[in-house]
Design a protein around this motif. Structure first.
Motif, PDB file in Angstrom:
ATOM      1  N   SER A 197      -0.230   6.150  14.932  1.00 53.11           N
ATOM      2  CA  SER A 197       0.484   6.396  13.687  1.00 53.11           C
ATOM      3  C   SER A 197       1.951   6.659  14.022  1.00 53.11           C
ATOM      4  CB  SER A 197      -0.113   7.605  12.951  1.00 53.11           C
ATOM      5  OG  SER A 197       0.575   7.824  11.738  1.00 53.11           O
ATOM      6  N   VAL A 198       2.817   5.718  13.688  1.00 48.88           N
ATOM      7  CA  VAL A 198       4.237   5.887  14.010  1.00 48.88           C
ATOM      8  C   VAL A 198       4.984   6.610  12.893  1.00 48.88           C
ATOM      9  CG1 VAL A 198       4.272   3.886  15.544  1.00 48.88           C
ATOM     10  CG2 VAL A 198       4.858   3.583  13.123  1.00 48.88           C
ATOM     11  N   HIS A 231       4.675  13.445   9.625  1.00 49.72           N
ATOM     12  CA  HIS A 231       5.844  13.322  10.500  1.00 49.72           C
ATOM     13  C   HIS A 231       6.581  12.022  10.219  1.00 49.72           C
ATOM     14  CE1 HIS A 231       4.224  10.295  13.282  1.00 49.72           C
ATOM     15  NE2 HIS A 231       3.144  11.026  13.462  1.00 49.72           N
ATOM     16  N   ALA A 232       7.894  12.088  10.422  1.00 55.02           N
ATOM     17  CA  ALA A 232       8.749  10.927  10.187  1.00 55.02           C
ATOM     18  C   ALA A 232       8.529   9.879  11.274  1.00 55.02           C
ATOM     19  CB  ALA A 232      10.208  11.373  10.155  1.00 55.02           C
ATOM     20  N   LEU A 233       9.200   8.760  11.137  1.00 54.84           N
ATOM     21  CA  LEU A 233       9.053   7.661  12.078  1.00 54.84           C
ATOM     22  C   LEU A 233       9.386   8.118  13.499  1.00 54.84           C
ATOM     23  CD1 LEU A 233       8.339   4.616  11.794  1.00 54.84           C
ATOM     24  CD2 LEU A 233      10.799   4.166  11.827  1.00 54.84           C
ATOM     25  N   ALA A 253       0.954   1.968  13.029  1.00 52.94           N
ATOM     26  CA  ALA A 253       0.683   2.180  11.605  1.00 52.94           C
ATOM     27  C   ALA A 253       1.722   3.106  10.998  1.00 52.94           C
ATOM     28  CB  ALA A 253      -0.714   2.782  11.422  1.00 52.94           C
ATOM     29  N   ALA A 254       2.206   2.736   9.836  1.00 50.47           N
ATOM     30  CA  ALA A 254       3.130   3.591   9.093  1.00 50.47           C
ATOM     31  C   ALA A 254       2.579   3.793   7.683  1.00 50.47           C
ATOM     32  CB  ALA A 254       4.524   2.967   9.026  1.00 50.47           C
ATOM     33  N   ALA A 255       2.547   5.041   7.232  1.00 49.65           N
ATOM     34  CA  ALA A 255       1.995   5.374   5.916  1.00 49.65           C
ATOM     35  C   ALA A 255       3.026   5.062   4.836  1.00 49.65           C
ATOM     36  CB  ALA A 255       1.586   6.848   5.877  1.00 49.65           C
ATOM     37  N   GLY A 282      -7.545   5.899  20.286  1.00 48.55           N
ATOM     38  CA  GLY A 282      -6.329   6.616  19.930  1.00 48.55           C
ATOM     39  C   GLY A 282      -6.118   7.761  20.889  1.00 48.55           C
ATOM     40  N   GLU A 283      -4.866   8.117  21.110  1.00 49.07           N
ATOM     41  CA  GLU A 283      -4.587   9.235  22.020  1.00 49.07           C
ATOM     42  C   GLU A 283      -4.954  10.557  21.365  1.00 49.07           C
ATOM     43  OE1 GLU A 283      -1.368   9.395  25.175  1.00 49.07           O
ATOM     44  OE2 GLU A 283      -0.429   8.158  23.644  1.00 49.07           O
TER      45      GLU A 283
END
Length: 326
Positions: free
Chosen positions: A52-53, A78-80, A104-106, A293-294
């Protein structure tokens, strides 16, 4: 592998696929496993790492999603992320065997702004590692898809989630047609398509089959078909849904494998609630990719740790798929 492959069809009907889905379970799994072995190496599973970026604050109302701003969940916001941070994640994933890295960006839709410029830079950086680069950023235009392709993007993820008929029960802020339009833009740009759905939203077996039929009757099948089990997030409208029955997952995966034999079928979200035995059934039914995923997270929901996944695969006689690009 079996030399003679079944013909790829694009003219499936819902009735045909529902009959396949409802076959006696062992017969269904045997058929799917046979198809799988004629198109793929049965001992290989692609590891695809999802990061999730940009997390949370999404204006959509997807009833399953902990990142929707309108729901009161404990999901982080959290922001990009900086490009350097994303590249470090990609390198660690590659060292552990991942050949595909998805960012992935929300967002509801991609906007032509500085954040999109930064995502383009991320794509260029990860592409430089020789990995398959995938993004899921919401809706995007034909011009945006082309820009991502020119930056080195390999695949774009845009799930249908459910059938056209059931879709309105889980999302009202974008339409089923919107999703198909984005997939069309992805195809026009020369990108590969990653599109699947979620099991356990309250849908019927017929809805699951209808979702698969939409994918299986496309002019080109999605190269990647994620099958997700609902991850129940406290604070969302679907938080109290019952746990997905493993045999529903197996039947859906097997039907996807038979209908779209060349595609990678991804055993995706919800694995934290599945035992190794249950996941083994999914691999037997034709799944040949998993999302990792980490930090034992898949976006904002729990996921097995990557080291545990590697141990499980070794126990089952499976190995990470090697990249054609390496």
């Amino acid at each position: 592998m079996v030399e003679e492959k079944m013909k790829i069809r694009h003219d499936w009907t819902k009735e045909e696929l529902l009959n396949i889905y409802k076959r006696p379970l062992l017969d269904l799994v045997y058929t799917a496993a046979t198809v799988h072995r004629s198109w793929h190496r049965a001992d290989e599973v692609q590891l695809s790492t999802l990061l999730s970026v940009k997390t949370g604050g999404c204006p959509e109302d997807c009833a399953y999603c902990g990142q929707a701003a309108r729901y009161h969940t404990d999901s982080p916001v959290h922001a990009l992320l900086p490009t350097e941070t994303v590249l470090a994640h990609a390198k660690r994933a590659q060292e552990k065997g991942s050949t595909r890295f998805c960012m992935a960006a929300a967002w509801r839709a991609v906007r032509d702004n500085r954040d999109f410029d930064r995502v383009v830079d991320m794509v260029k950086a990860v592409n430089g590692l020789g990995m398959e680069v995938c993004c899921t950023l919401g809706m995007l235009s034909a011009q945006q898809a082309k820009r991502l392709q020119e930056a080195g993007l390999y695949a774009y993820n845009h799930n249908l989630d459910s059938s056209a008929d059931y879709y309105g029960h889980i999302i009202s802020t974008r339409t089923f047609a919107d999703r198909l339009q984005t997939i069309g833009h992805v195809r026009q740009a020369g990108l590969t398509v990653c599109s699947g759905g979620i099991i356990g939203l309250g849908e019927s077996s017929a809805d699951r089959v209808a979702m698969l039929c939409t994918l299986a009757t496309m002019e080109e099948h999605p190269e990647s078909v994620p099958i997700n089990a609902l991850s129940r997030v406290a604070g969302t409208p679907l938080a109290d849904q019952p746990k997905v029955d493993i045999w529903d997952m197996v039947r859906t995966i097997a039907t996807a494998r038979i209908a779209m034999p060349k595609s990678l079928v991804r055993l995706s979200a919800g694995r934290m609630e599945m035992s190794e035995h249950e996941q083994a059934w999914c691999f037997m039914a034709g799944a040949n990719s998993i999302f990792t995923g980490e930090g034992a997270k898949l976006l904002v929901t729990p996921n097995p740790d990557m080291d545990d996944d590697l141990t499980m695969l070794a126990k089952l006689g499976l190995k990470p798929m090697r990249s054609d690009r390496s």
